[in-house]
Design a protein around this motif. Sequence first.
Motif, mmCIF file in Angstrom:
data_model
loop_
_atom_site.group_PDB
_atom_site.id
_atom_site.type_symbol
_atom_site.label_atom_id
_atom_site.label_comp_id
_atom_site.label_asym_id
_atom_site.label_seq_id
_atom_site.Cartn_x
_atom_site.Cartn_y
_atom_site.Cartn_z
ATOM 1 N N ASN A 87 -33.443 -35.310 -2.935
ATOM 2 C CA ASN A 87 -33.427 -34.188 -2.000
ATOM 3 C C ASN A 87 -32.766 -32.953 -2.618
ATOM 4 O O ASN A 87 -32.500 -31.983 -1.916
ATOM 5 C CB ASN A 87 -32.755 -34.585 -0.676
ATOM 6 N N PRO A 94 -37.017 -26.619 -1.510
ATOM 7 C CA PRO A 94 -36.763 -28.031 -1.158
ATOM 8 C C PRO A 94 -37.653 -28.957 -1.993
ATOM 9 O O PRO A 94 -38.820 -28.647 -2.230
ATOM 10 C CB PRO A 94 -37.149 -28.103 0.321
ATOM 11 N N ARG A 98 -38.098 -35.287 -1.149
ATOM 12 C CA ARG A 98 -36.914 -35.568 -0.316
ATOM 13 C C ARG A 98 -37.278 -36.442 0.875
ATOM 14 O O ARG A 98 -36.431 -37.074 1.462
ATOM 15 C CB ARG A 98 -36.251 -34.268 0.129
ATOM 16 N N ARG A 99 -38.555 -36.456 1.254
ATOM 17 C CA ARG A 99 -38.971 -37.266 2.394
ATOM 18 C C ARG A 99 -39.909 -38.397 1.972
ATOM 19 O O ARG A 99 -40.701 -38.891 2.761
ATOM 20 C CB ARG A 99 -39.616 -36.370 3.460
ATOM 21 N N ASN A 169 -46.006 -30.904 6.021
ATOM 22 C CA ASN A 169 -44.682 -30.324 5.759
ATOM 23 C C ASN A 169 -44.424 -30.119 4.274
ATOM 24 O O ASN A 169 -43.328 -29.727 3.885
ATOM 25 C CB ASN A 169 -43.592 -31.258 6.302
ATOM 26 N N GLU A 260 -35.283 -41.556 8.202
ATOM 27 C CA GLU A 260 -34.509 -40.325 7.955
ATOM 28 C C GLU A 260 -33.206 -40.437 8.741
ATOM 29 O O GLU A 260 -33.055 -39.867 9.812
ATOM 30 C CB GLU A 260 -35.326 -39.107 8.376
ATOM 31 N N ASP A 263 -28.423 -36.405 7.585
ATOM 32 C CA ASP A 263 -28.722 -34.990 7.772
ATOM 33 C C ASP A 263 -28.925 -34.330 6.407
ATOM 34 O O ASP A 263 -27.970 -34.090 5.674
ATOM 35 C CB ASP A 263 -27.557 -34.344 8.537
ATOM 36 N N MET A 264 -30.180 -34.028 6.110
ATOM 37 C CA MET A 264 -30.483 -33.463 4.794
ATOM 38 C C MET A 264 -30.035 -32.011 4.660
ATOM 39 O O MET A 264 -29.965 -31.485 3.559
ATOM 40 C CB MET A 264 -31.987 -33.540 4.546
ATOM 41 N N SER A 265 -29.752 -31.361 5.799
ATOM 42 C CA SER A 265 -29.342 -29.955 5.701
ATOM 43 C C SER A 265 -27.873 -29.835 5.278
ATOM 44 O O SER A 265 -27.408 -28.765 4.917
ATOM 45 C CB SER A 265 -29.565 -29.247 7.041
ATOM 46 N N ASP A 266 -27.140 -30.949 5.323
ATOM 47 C CA ASP A 266 -25.732 -30.946 4.903
ATOM 48 C C ASP A 266 -25.677 -31.153 3.383
ATOM 49 O O ASP A 266 -26.103 -32.198 2.884
ATOM 50 C CB ASP A 266 -25.002 -32.083 5.635
ATOM 51 N N PRO A 267 -25.153 -30.151 2.649
ATOM 52 C CA PRO A 267 -25.167 -30.267 1.180
ATOM 53 C C PRO A 267 -24.354 -31.446 0.644
ATOM 54 O O PRO A 267 -24.528 -31.860 -0.516
ATOM 55 C CB PRO A 267 -24.587 -28.931 0.699
ATOM 56 N N ASN A 269 -24.792 -34.377 1.559
ATOM 57 C CA ASN A 269 -25.669 -35.554 1.615
ATOM 58 C C ASN A 269 -26.708 -35.536 0.502
ATOM 59 O O ASN A 269 -27.914 -35.499 0.764
ATOM 60 C CB ASN A 269 -26.356 -35.624 2.978
#
Length: 284
Positions: A87, A94, A98-99, A169, A260, A263-267, A269
């Motif tokens: 990710n 992005p 990542r997914r 996406n 999932e 939280d992928m938006s948290d750096p 992680n």
Amino acid sequence: MSALSIRRLSDALGAEVEDIDIAQDLSGETVVALRQALADHCVLLFRGQSLTPAQHIAFTKRFGPLQELTLASYLHQEHPEIFVVSNKPVDGKPSDTRRTGRRWHTDMCYTPQPCRGSLLYALEVPPVGGDTVFANMQRAYDGLSDGLRAAIDGLSTVHDLSKVEDFKNRDPAATAKIVADNPPVEHPLVWTHPDSGRKALFLSDQIAYRITGMTEAESRPILDYLLVQAIRIENTYRHQWRAGDLVFWDNRSVMHCAPEDYDMSDPANVRHMHRTTLAGPPMV
Ligand code: OGA
Ligand code: MN
């Protein structure tokens, strides 16, 4: 035969191989024992490993030839045998991997010769979550009634990558190329493991979307029923990763999925992994 120290991970499948350094040049006996352990347990875990890409590739090659990978944008720059599941942003954008594997699937099922197995090595993992779940497709098959097993033996399904909803996406140019390079293919719905002789369901959510000779609407309830049976909790093992874990799964007896669950938006992680892939042979 070389004695391995094996600790089972769940009733359904999975075993940790303890006290082994897979960066070393293993004896032929040990490789034979590992191959048998994989046939027995479907998923093998090696904890606390420290592998360079070259060592990861060398270990993989002990089990057979590598699958040639074609998704150029996701491959390790110096080692194109390695698919990078990460990710971490790439060139400020992005990452398209990542997914990876968010739906239940069998690796490379959309190709004429799905791979034998995959070896995923964790370099960086989130503090919580980022798990991978495996389902035992032999046990799923064995758990069906005699009548249903007889009805589905001999059927085949159409695997079509363009059915993956998540593609909307991702980078449109990259996904258009993947779809164009991988036209729909047919595979048996039940296949037989060449090492153990056991039969397994062969499914992939969304991709194996239709039974040959049936409409999508007719196929859907049957495939959905089989999928639900396969992923019953008692038929799974959920792996919570630590950095240094290598998980080796037998693609002919398991399906897997990466929920999932972080939280992928948290750096903080970061989830960064290297995967090697074993080529066929085809199954019957
Ligand atoms: C894969 C895959 C899931 C994960 O690499 O084939 O499905 O947990 N990965 O990263
Ligand atoms: Mn996968």
